[in-house]
Write a protein that holds these residues in place. Sequence first.
Motif, PDB file in Angstrom:
ATOM      1  N   THR A   1       0.809  -1.224   0.000  1.00  0.00           N
ATOM      2  CA  THR A   1       0.000   0.000   0.000  1.00  0.00           C
ATOM      3  C   THR A   1       0.846   1.280   0.000  1.00  0.00           C
ATOM      4  OG1 THR A   1      -0.142   0.007   2.410  1.00  0.00           O
ATOM      5  CG2 THR A   1      -1.917  -1.127   1.225  1.00  0.00           C
ATOM      6  N   VAL A   2       2.163   1.124   0.005  1.00  0.00           N
ATOM      7  CA  VAL A   2       3.018   2.328   0.003  1.00  0.00           C
ATOM      8  C   VAL A   2       3.420   2.624  -1.446  1.00  0.00           C
ATOM      9  CG1 VAL A   2       5.095   3.416   0.935  1.00  0.00           C
ATOM     10  CG2 VAL A   2       3.806   1.802   2.336  1.00  0.00           C
ATOM     11  N   LYS A   3       2.631   3.472  -2.076  1.00  0.00           N
ATOM     12  CA  LYS A   3       2.827   3.746  -3.504  1.00  0.00           C
ATOM     13  C   LYS A   3       3.658   5.016  -3.659  1.00  0.00           C
ATOM     14  CE  LYS A   3      -1.415   1.364  -4.571  1.00  0.00           C
ATOM     15  NZ  LYS A   3      -2.853   1.527  -4.678  1.00  0.00           N
ATOM     16  N   LEU A   4       4.946   4.862  -3.407  1.00  0.00           N
ATOM     17  CA  LEU A   4       5.855   6.005  -3.500  1.00  0.00           C
ATOM     18  C   LEU A   4       7.072   5.617  -4.324  1.00  0.00           C
ATOM     19  CD1 LEU A   4       5.786   7.107   0.261  1.00  0.00           C
ATOM     20  CD2 LEU A   4       4.992   8.507  -1.643  1.00  0.00           C
ATOM     21  N   LYS A   5       7.601   6.576  -5.035  1.00  0.00           N
ATOM     22  CA  LYS A   5       8.841   6.308  -5.794  1.00  0.00           C
ATOM     23  C   LYS A   5      10.044   6.511  -4.863  1.00  0.00           C
ATOM     24  CE  LYS A   5       9.524  11.016  -7.347  1.00  0.00           C
ATOM     25  NZ  LYS A   5      10.411  11.313  -6.268  1.00  0.00           N
ATOM     26  N   LYS A   6      11.192   5.951  -5.327  1.00  0.00           N
ATOM     27  CA  LYS A   6      12.397   6.064  -4.503  1.00  0.00           C
ATOM     28  C   LYS A   6      12.759   7.546  -4.268  1.00  0.00           C
ATOM     29  CE  LYS A   6      16.944   4.172  -4.001  1.00  0.00           C
ATOM     30  NZ  LYS A   6      18.165   3.715  -4.634  1.00  0.00           N
ATOM     31  N   PHE A   7      13.169   7.842  -3.057  1.00  0.00           N
ATOM     32  CA  PHE A   7      13.464   9.233  -2.699  1.00  0.00           C
ATOM     33  C   PHE A   7      14.949   9.561  -2.849  1.00  0.00           C
ATOM     34  CE2 PHE A   7       9.402   8.750  -0.709  1.00  0.00           C
ATOM     35  CZ  PHE A   7       8.858  10.017  -0.695  1.00  0.00           C
ATOM     36  N   ALA A   8      15.209  10.840  -3.173  1.00  0.00           N
ATOM     37  CA  ALA A   8      16.563  11.393  -3.122  1.00  0.00           C
ATOM     38  C   ALA A   8      16.514  12.584  -2.169  1.00  0.00           C
ATOM     39  CB  ALA A   8      16.992  11.850  -4.512  1.00  0.00           C
ATOM     40  N   LYS A   9      17.689  13.010  -1.719  1.00  0.00           N
ATOM     41  CA  LYS A   9      17.652  14.088  -0.710  1.00  0.00           C
ATOM     42  C   LYS A   9      17.018  15.376  -1.242  1.00  0.00           C
ATOM     43  CE  LYS A   9      22.413  15.615  -1.310  1.00  0.00           C
ATOM     44  NZ  LYS A   9      23.697  15.839  -0.673  1.00  0.00           N
ATOM     45  N   ASN A  10      17.101  15.577  -2.565  1.00  0.00           N
ATOM     46  CA  ASN A  10      16.514  16.802  -3.146  1.00  0.00           C
ATOM     47  C   ASN A  10      14.983  16.822  -3.052  1.00  0.00           C
ATOM     48  OD1 ASN A  10      18.971  17.718  -3.737  1.00  0.00           O
ATOM     49  ND2 ASN A  10      18.882  17.372  -5.949  1.00  0.00           N
ATOM     50  N   ASP A  11      14.380  15.700  -2.739  1.00  0.00           N
ATOM     51  CA  ASP A  11      12.910  15.660  -2.627  1.00  0.00           C
ATOM     52  C   ASP A  11      12.412  16.391  -1.386  1.00  0.00           C
ATOM     53  OD1 ASP A  11      12.435  14.169  -4.954  1.00  0.00           O
ATOM     54  OD2 ASP A  11      13.044  12.335  -3.926  1.00  0.00           O
ATOM     55  N   PHE A  12      13.328  16.801  -0.517  1.00  0.00           N
ATOM     56  CA  PHE A  12      12.900  17.446   0.739  1.00  0.00           C
ATOM     57  C   PHE A  12      13.296  18.926   0.801  1.00  0.00           C
ATOM     58  CE2 PHE A  12      13.250  12.942   1.435  1.00  0.00           C
ATOM     59  CZ  PHE A  12      12.058  12.652   2.067  1.00  0.00           C
ATOM     60  N   LEU A  13      13.636  19.474  -0.357  1.00  0.00           N
ATOM     61  CA  LEU A  13      14.089  20.875  -0.375  1.00  0.00           C
ATOM     62  C   LEU A  13      12.929  21.844  -0.142  1.00  0.00           C
ATOM     63  CD1 LEU A  13      16.503  20.858  -3.458  1.00  0.00           C
ATOM     64  CD2 LEU A  13      17.112  20.757  -1.033  1.00  0.00           C
ATOM     65  N   ILE A  14      13.236  22.924   0.594  1.00  0.00           N
ATOM     66  CA  ILE A  14      12.299  24.048   0.696  1.00  0.00           C
ATOM     67  C   ILE A  14      13.024  25.256   0.100  1.00  0.00           C
ATOM     68  CG2 ILE A  14      11.031  25.593   2.240  1.00  0.00           C
ATOM     69  CD1 ILE A  14      10.693  23.267   4.163  1.00  0.00           C
ATOM     70  N   LYS A  15      12.465  25.744  -1.020  1.00  0.00           N
ATOM     71  CA  LYS A  15      13.166  26.797  -1.766  1.00  0.00           C
ATOM     72  C   LYS A  15      12.764  28.194  -1.290  1.00  0.00           C
ATOM     73  CE  LYS A  15      13.481  23.882  -5.815  1.00  0.00           C
ATOM     74  NZ  LYS A  15      12.975  23.546  -7.115  1.00  0.00           N
ATOM     75  N   SER A  16      13.745  29.108  -1.376  1.00  0.00           N
ATOM     76  CA  SER A  16      13.433  30.511  -1.095  1.00  0.00           C
ATOM     77  C   SER A  16      14.437  31.401  -1.828  1.00  0.00           C
ATOM     78  CB  SER A  16      13.500  30.795   0.406  1.00  0.00           C
ATOM     79  OG  SER A  16      13.364  32.178   0.621  1.00  0.00           O
ATOM     80  N   LYS A  17      13.906  32.466  -2.411  1.00  0.00           N
ATOM     81  CA  LYS A  17      14.819  33.413  -3.082  1.00  0.00           C
ATOM     82  C   LYS A  17      15.411  34.393  -2.082  1.00  0.00           C
ATOM     83  CE  LYS A  17      12.585  33.033  -7.535  1.00  0.00           C
ATOM     84  NZ  LYS A  17      11.425  33.447  -8.304  1.00  0.00           N
ATOM     85  N   LYS A  18      14.740  34.539  -0.919  1.00  0.00           N
ATOM     86  CA  LYS A  18      15.241  35.481   0.093  1.00  0.00           C
ATOM     87  C   LYS A  18      16.353  34.835   0.915  1.00  0.00           C
ATOM     88  CE  LYS A  18      10.668  37.190   1.090  1.00  0.00           C
ATOM     89  NZ  LYS A  18       9.726  37.173   2.186  1.00  0.00           N
ATOM     90  N   LYS A  19      17.233  35.686   1.436  1.00  0.00           N
ATOM     91  CA  LYS A  19      18.317  35.157   2.273  1.00  0.00           C
ATOM     92  C   LYS A  19      17.819  34.872   3.692  1.00  0.00           C
ATOM     93  CE  LYS A  19      23.158  35.731   3.248  1.00  0.00           C
ATOM     94  NZ  LYS A  19      23.754  36.515   4.294  1.00  0.00           N
TER      95      LYS A  19
END
Length: 587
Positions: A383-401
């Motif tokens: 029942t776990v229908k997920l593709k293999k993860f890479a560390k980039n799958d957990f990124l939170i992006k921001s243009k601000k510093k």
Amino acid sequence: MNSSLANLIISLNSVAMGDKKADLILKNCNLLSVYTKEIIPKIQIAIIDDRIAYVGTDAAHTIGPKTTVIDVNGKYVSPGFADPHLHIDQFVLPSEFAKKALLCGVTSLFSDPIDIVSVTGYKGFQEFLKLGEDLPIRIFQVVPGGLPVDAKFSNSKTFSLSQEKTAIKHPHILGLGEVFSWTKVTLREPKTMKSLSTMLECDCIINGHTAGISEKKLNAYVSSGILSCHEPINFDQVLERLRLGMWVMIREGSIRRDLKEIIPRVLSHGTYLNRLMFCSDGLNPLDITKFGHIDHCIRESIKLGLKPIDAITMASKNNFDYYNMGKDLGGIAPGKLADILVFNDLKSFKPNKVFVGGKLVVSNGSIVTYIKKKIISPWIKKTVKLKKFAKNDFLIKSKKKDVLANTIFMQTEIITKIGSAELHSKNGHVSASFDSDIWKVAAFDRTHGTNRHAIGFLENFGADIGAFASTWSFHENDMIVIGSNDSDMAIASNHIIKNQGGLVVVKSGKILASLPLQFAGIVSTDSFEKVSSNFQNINNSIVDSGCKFARPHLIPLFLPFLALPSVRILSGGIVDVKKRNYIQPIN
Ligand SMILES: [Fe+2]
């Protein structure tokens, strides 16, 4: 009257009269009568097939050449105990749970498999029903009554009205489980009202969940046909519900323990006990081993001043009266099913012998019956229908510093509030900060095969680990991942995919602890002992690493639970529960 029922009463009547011989007699019983609140000495009980035919002072006339006579030598004899509300779709399969419950004298379980339904819908519910059949314990079921928790945000599966109608035709399905979204009742949500009226038309029971409501809302709830609740956490709430004609299950389980608060006030008030029961609402493997089950409620209540016979009655008869099953179960009397416990004394309440339907299933504190392993359909272990993860799958992006993050601040393992934290981005990404106790938290839809997910920040967790992931969440079905670094979050997620569900703790690329939950991602197919040990390792590995809470397994369990304040995360986003809208992880 149908012919099998006619044959049954003729058979029981004949044994009582001595015209037919019993299969089993228990003699020299100190009988705890839940009908008269007496302890009656030197009682003999005659049983044929699975029912009691005779209760009295001399069963000699029912003894034939094939009758087994057991002299219990003045030991105490009571009806089997019941847990009127628990979620047995947790941790272990029903066959494994049954072994532990029977050793505690619990012969009937009233199961609400809400999480199996939330993950697998009607098909999984049917699969789960099979696991509860043909066991040496009685398992009654209800159709989950609160799904989805909130249709705007929830990911969970549920039943259609026609599936509910079909389900309640099953002889072991008694009605509707806890209707915990009480606003659906007070706002008269159309599907909920149809569901309630269907249950009432079919004479089915409807279990309640009235946490925190009173007065007109509680009246509206009760007038809709919902007559029980296991949520009162103090005596005033108990009394208000009893006065409105409700039945109250006092909860003593792994999520909450309410006996100490409620029983002394029940006694000082002199409350009528006939509508009070004990329930667990669910027990984890360590708790049932350490404390026990309904036997624990009896011991604790007696310590708090309740008379043993009253505690026994609350643990047996009252439950079956509530479920309209009192003609068959709940006491030791002619015609009743022979679910009987034998105790050495009135202190431990650990039965020396347990009979279910006249068959000996526990003797000298050990299971003495064979419990067959059930065949599990392969689909429910995928029942776990997920593709293999890479560390980039957990990124939170921001243009601000410099960014101001909205965090999920953990006040307890269960209760949250919206927090805020000043964080800095590097290369366009905002990271967790172990030094500031700011963690990443992610929710991924793992059931529907979408790529839907949300990532935010969590505060006040404290453990020096890399990641903690789980597929078990109340009553949603997302995979929750908490982490201090993206790499360990990916490793934890991939481990979950490999096991097809469960809990895992990772640090510096290494698995510190793992609890596989292969059945729908919420129940293990392993033995009770193995699950118990794995569960302990999960909590210990996090607590020993400095976590601020004693029961960290509850964190991913409750993080998506929309019925509690204040902020939750589901694969659709971070939800402000009160405002009922999504909030962004960073402003
Ligand atoms: Fe519950």
